[in-house]
Design an enzyme around this catalytic site. Structure first.
Site, short mmCIF file in Angstrom:
data_model
loop_
_atom_site.label_atom_id
_atom_site.label_comp_id
_atom_site.label_asym_id
_atom_site.label_seq_id
_atom_site.Cartn_x
_atom_site.Cartn_y
_atom_site.Cartn_z
N SER A 133 2.01 0.10 9.45
CA SER A 133 3.34 -0.31 9.91
C SER A 133 3.54 -1.81 9.71
CB SER A 133 3.57 0.08 11.37
OG SER A 133 2.59 -0.50 12.19
N ALA A 165 -7.76 8.40 14.90
CA ALA A 165 -6.49 8.74 15.58
C ALA A 165 -5.35 8.67 14.57
CB ALA A 165 -6.24 7.76 16.72
N GLY A 166 -4.48 9.67 14.59
CA GLY A 166 -3.30 9.66 13.70
C GLY A 166 -3.65 9.75 12.22
N ASN A 212 -8.27 1.86 -3.42
CA ASN A 212 -9.09 1.20 -4.45
C ASN A 212 -10.58 1.44 -4.20
OD1 ASN A 212 -7.49 -1.76 -5.70
ND2 ASN A 212 -6.47 -0.04 -4.72
N TYR A 215 -1.96 -0.80 11.05
CA TYR A 215 -2.11 -1.42 9.72
C TYR A 215 -0.91 -1.10 8.83
CZ TYR A 215 -3.37 -1.68 4.79
OH TYR A 215 -3.34 -1.91 3.44
N LYS A 253 2.17 -3.48 7.23
CA LYS A 253 2.40 -3.62 5.77
C LYS A 253 3.85 -3.23 5.46
CE LYS A 253 -0.08 -4.67 2.93
NZ LYS A 253 -0.48 -6.00 2.40
N THR A 262 0.82 -1.21 0.00
CA THR A 262 0.00 0.00 0.00
C THR A 262 0.86 1.26 0.00
OG1 THR A 262 -1.51 1.27 1.41
CG2 THR A 262 -0.11 -0.29 2.53
N ASP A 263 0.28 2.34 -0.50
CA ASP A 263 1.00 3.63 -0.46
C ASP A 263 1.14 4.16 0.98
OD1 ASP A 263 -1.68 4.33 -0.02
OD2 ASP A 263 -1.78 5.81 -1.65
N GLU A 264 0.35 3.58 1.90
CA GLU A 264 0.38 4.08 3.29
C GLU A 264 1.71 3.83 3.98
OE1 GLU A 264 -2.93 3.16 5.73
OE2 GLU A 264 -4.37 3.51 4.14
P1 NAD Z 1 -9.91 -7.22 2.24
O1 NAD Z 1 -9.88 -6.98 3.71
O2 NAD Z 1 -11.13 -6.92 1.46
O3 NAD Z 1 -9.54 -8.75 1.93
C1 NAD Z 1 -8.52 -9.44 2.61
C2 NAD Z 1 -8.67 -10.92 2.32
O4 NAD Z 1 -7.58 -11.61 2.96
C3 NAD Z 1 -9.97 -11.52 2.89
O5 NAD Z 1 -10.54 -12.38 1.94
C4 NAD Z 1 -9.49 -12.30 4.12
O6 NAD Z 1 -10.31 -13.43 4.41
C5 NAD Z 1 -8.09 -12.71 3.69
N1 NAD Z 1 -7.20 -12.93 4.85
C6 NAD Z 1 -6.93 -12.07 5.87
N2 NAD Z 1 -6.05 -12.63 6.73
C7 NAD Z 1 -5.77 -13.87 6.24
C8 NAD Z 1 -4.93 -14.93 6.68
N3 NAD Z 1 -4.21 -14.84 7.81
N4 NAD Z 1 -4.86 -16.04 5.93
C9 NAD Z 1 -5.57 -16.17 4.78
N5 NAD Z 1 -6.40 -15.19 4.32
C10 NAD Z 1 -6.49 -14.06 5.05
O7 NAD Z 1 -8.65 -6.42 1.69
P2 NAD Z 1 -8.46 -5.63 0.31
O8 NAD Z 1 -8.93 -4.24 0.48
O9 NAD Z 1 -8.95 -6.47 -0.79
O10 NAD Z 1 -6.85 -5.57 0.28
C11 NAD Z 1 -6.10 -6.64 -0.31
C12 NAD Z 1 -4.63 -6.30 -0.28
O11 NAD Z 1 -4.39 -5.10 -0.98
C13 NAD Z 1 -4.06 -6.09 1.13
O12 NAD Z 1 -2.77 -6.64 1.17
C14 NAD Z 1 -4.01 -4.58 1.27
O13 NAD Z 1 -3.02 -4.20 2.17
C15 NAD Z 1 -3.69 -4.17 -0.14
N6 NAD Z 1 -4.14 -2.83 -0.55
C16 NAD Z 1 -5.43 -2.45 -0.38
C17 NAD Z 1 -5.86 -1.21 -0.85
C18 NAD Z 1 -7.29 -0.75 -0.71
O14 NAD Z 1 -7.62 0.37 -1.08
N7 NAD Z 1 -8.21 -1.57 -0.22
C19 NAD Z 1 -4.93 -0.36 -1.48
C20 NAD Z 1 -3.59 -0.77 -1.61
C21 NAD Z 1 -3.22 -2.02 -1.17
O1 DAU Z 2 -4.12 3.99 0.52
C1 DAU Z 2 -4.37 2.63 0.42
C2 DAU Z 2 -5.20 2.17 1.61
O2 DAU Z 2 -6.53 2.64 1.37
C3 DAU Z 2 -5.20 0.65 1.79
O3 DAU Z 2 -3.90 0.24 2.10
C4 DAU Z 2 -6.17 0.23 2.90
O4 DAU Z 2 -6.24 -1.19 2.96
C5 DAU Z 2 -7.54 0.77 2.55
O5 DAU Z 2 -8.45 0.46 3.60
C6 DAU Z 2 -7.48 2.30 2.36
O6 DAU Z 2 -7.16 2.95 3.61
P1 DAU Z 2 -7.88 4.32 4.07
O7 DAU Z 2 -7.77 4.38 5.53
O8 DAU Z 2 -7.44 5.46 3.25
O9 DAU Z 2 -9.41 3.95 3.58
P2 DAU Z 2 -10.84 4.12 4.29
O10 DAU Z 2 -11.85 3.69 3.28
O11 DAU Z 2 -10.89 3.50 5.63
O12 DAU Z 2 -10.95 5.69 4.50
C7 DAU Z 2 -10.76 6.59 3.40
C8 DAU Z 2 -10.83 8.01 3.98
O13 DAU Z 2 -12.16 8.30 4.42
C9 DAU Z 2 -9.95 8.25 5.19
O14 DAU Z 2 -9.44 9.58 5.13
C10 DAU Z 2 -10.90 8.13 6.39
C11 DAU Z 2 -12.20 8.64 5.81
N1 DAU Z 2 -13.46 8.02 6.32
C12 DAU Z 2 -13.53 6.66 6.41
C13 DAU Z 2 -14.69 6.05 6.82
C14 DAU Z 2 -14.78 4.54 6.95
C15 DAU Z 2 -14.56 8.82 6.61
O15 DAU Z 2 -14.51 10.07 6.51
N2 DAU Z 2 -15.72 8.21 6.99
C16 DAU Z 2 -15.83 6.87 7.13
O16 DAU Z 2 -16.91 6.38 7.51
#
Ligand code: NAD
Ligand code: DAU
Length: 333
Positions: free
Chosen positions: A151, A273-274, A179, A149, A153, A122-124
């Site tokens: 840290s 937080a943070g 995404n 989360y 990653k 992730t970019d985080e």
């Molecule tokens: P998600 O939470 O929707 O899915 C995670 C999947 O991993 C689930 O199907 C869960 O059952 C499985 N899983 C979790 N722990 C497991 C374990 N110990 N063993 C086997 N399976 C396990 O997550 P997502 O949003 O699809 O993210 C997928 C990947 O992409 C992650 O590595 C995340 O860090 C990365 N990522 C996400 C985003 C985003 O915007 N969501 C952006 C950049 C990178």
């Molecule tokens: O940047 C990539 C990351 O994007 C991934 O690594 C993470 O897995 C993914 O969950 C996502 O993290 P964020 O924390 O950016 O996504 P989230 O959807 O939780 O929140 C997006 C923004 O919206 C963030 O600034 C917090 C804010 N937010 C979130 C929720 C759930 C709100 O304002 N209201 C909400 O209800």
């Protein structure tokens, strides 16, 4: 590469990737290794031919199972992780376990059997940028994660880098921005707001809403990962992003507009937080070196399609909604 393991392939992005390679690489056999945590859902793989996509319900920390699967496949594409920042602030341990020990278990098996490994990150890991900073994250930006989360990653990325250098692991890494799209759990920002409106509730905005996220459609993430898996240079990191920077307030306004609600149909709730202020990805290395480009360049259009998906798939998200909102209510969010 013909036989691949996709860890986390029943989650949001992992299942998008499975559907993407199922279509783009019809001769590949896909094994999904997924523990089906609260975030995994077998329904995300419905409609795919079981002779080409096998779901193994298991944990990436299970060394015996991982070893057996890795031995019998050509490559591992590693999506499985605990992925939600808000959860990591309440209960960090599952993040340490899945993200760090899980990645360790996979790369140990990959090095033992000398298999190709692609690590999804992730970019985080780079921390955050100021709103008025003209720069974006590049592969040279120093790591500076903020949350449990991000840290964990970052820790998993560093393990992969060390295994490349010390053991010659055939690995690449990608760090992607936020995404959006179908099948995203309702705990995340965009699906939470869409489904709040569908349930008659107001949108919940953290803090002032000026925080910026760099949105990319999940299918563009998938095409980037496939390009890196097939054409990426071993040991390299690639950033995936589609120039989609928007403040949270701007995204809320678009959701309200396209769902026919007044612009004030929102509540300011307790801030995270943070809370990272801004993420922004410079994807020029992936574009220039591997010829990748995103298909979904119109965020508003992609968001409209996503809203339609949630409207038409209430059976998919309804079972997650109440429990998710109860958790948020307890933390004042
Ligand atoms: P998600 O939470 O929707 O899915 C995670 C999947 O991993 C689930 O199907 C869960 O059952 C499985 N899983 C979790 N722990 C497991 C374990 N110990 N063993 C086997 N399976 C396990 O997550 P997502 O949003 O699809 O993210 C997928 C990947 O992409 C992650 O590595 C995340 O860090 C990365 N990522 C996400 C985003 C985003 O915007 N969501 C952006 C950049 C990178
Ligand atoms: O940047 C990539 C990351 O994007 C991934 O690594 C993470 O897995 C993914 O969950 C996502 O993290 P964020 O924390 O950016 O996504 P989230 O959807 O939780 O929140 C997006 C923004 O919206 C963030 O600034 C917090 C804010 N937010 C979130 C929720 C759930 C709100 O304002 N209201 C909400 O209800």
């Amino acid at each position: 590469m013909k036989k691949v393991i996709v860890t986390g392939g029943a989650g949001f992005i992992g299942s998008n990737y499975v559907r993407y390679i199922y279509k783009e690489r019809p001769d590949w056999e896909i094994t999904v290794l997924d523990a089906l945590t609260y975030a995994g859902n077998e329904k995300n793989l419905e409609g795919l031919d079981k002779s080409r996509v096998e779901l193994v319900v298991g944990n990436i920390c299970d060394a015996e199972l991982v070893d057996k699967l890795v031995k019998n496949n050509d490559a591992i594409i590693h999506f499985a992780a605990e992925s939600h920042n808000d959860n990591s602030l309440k209960t960090p341990w599952p993040f340490v376990e899945s993200n760090i020990i899980g990645t360790y278990t996979l790369i140990e098996a990959a090095r033992k059997h000398n298999k190709r490994f692609h690590h999804i990150s992730t970019d985080e890991v780079y921390g955050d940028l100021e709103l008025d900073d003209p720069s974006k994250f590049t592969v040279d930006t120093p790591y500076n994660p903020s949350s449990p989360y991000s840290s964990t990653k970052a820790g998993s990325d560093l393990l992969v880098r060390a295994w490349v250098r010390s053991f010659g692991l055939q690995a690449t890494i990608s760090n992607c921005s936020n995404n959006y799209g179908a099948y995203q759990h309702v705990e995340k920002m965009i699906p939470r707001q869409i489904t709040n409106i569908l349930c008659g509730d107001k949108l919940k905005l953290y803090g002032s809403g000026e925080n910026v996220r760099d949105w990319i459609h999940a299918e563009d993430h998938s095409s980037g990962v496939l390009a890196i898996l097939e054409k990426g240079k071993i040991g390299e990191t690639y950033l995936i992003g589609a120039n989609g920077e928007k403040s949270n307030l701007e995204v809320f306004e678009l959701i309200l507009k396209h769902m026919g609600k007044d612009q004030d149909w929102l509540e300011h709730v307790k801030d995270r937080a943070g809370h990272d202020m801004r993420y922004a990805i410079d994807a020029s290395k992936l574009v220039n070196e591997l010829g990748w480009s995103p298909k979904y360049t119109d965020f508003e259009e992609g968001l409209k399609q996503t809203i339609e998906w949630y409207k038409n798939n209430e059976d998919w998200w309804k079972p997650q909604k109440q429990e998710t909102e109860e958790k948020y209510a307890k933390s004042g969010q």
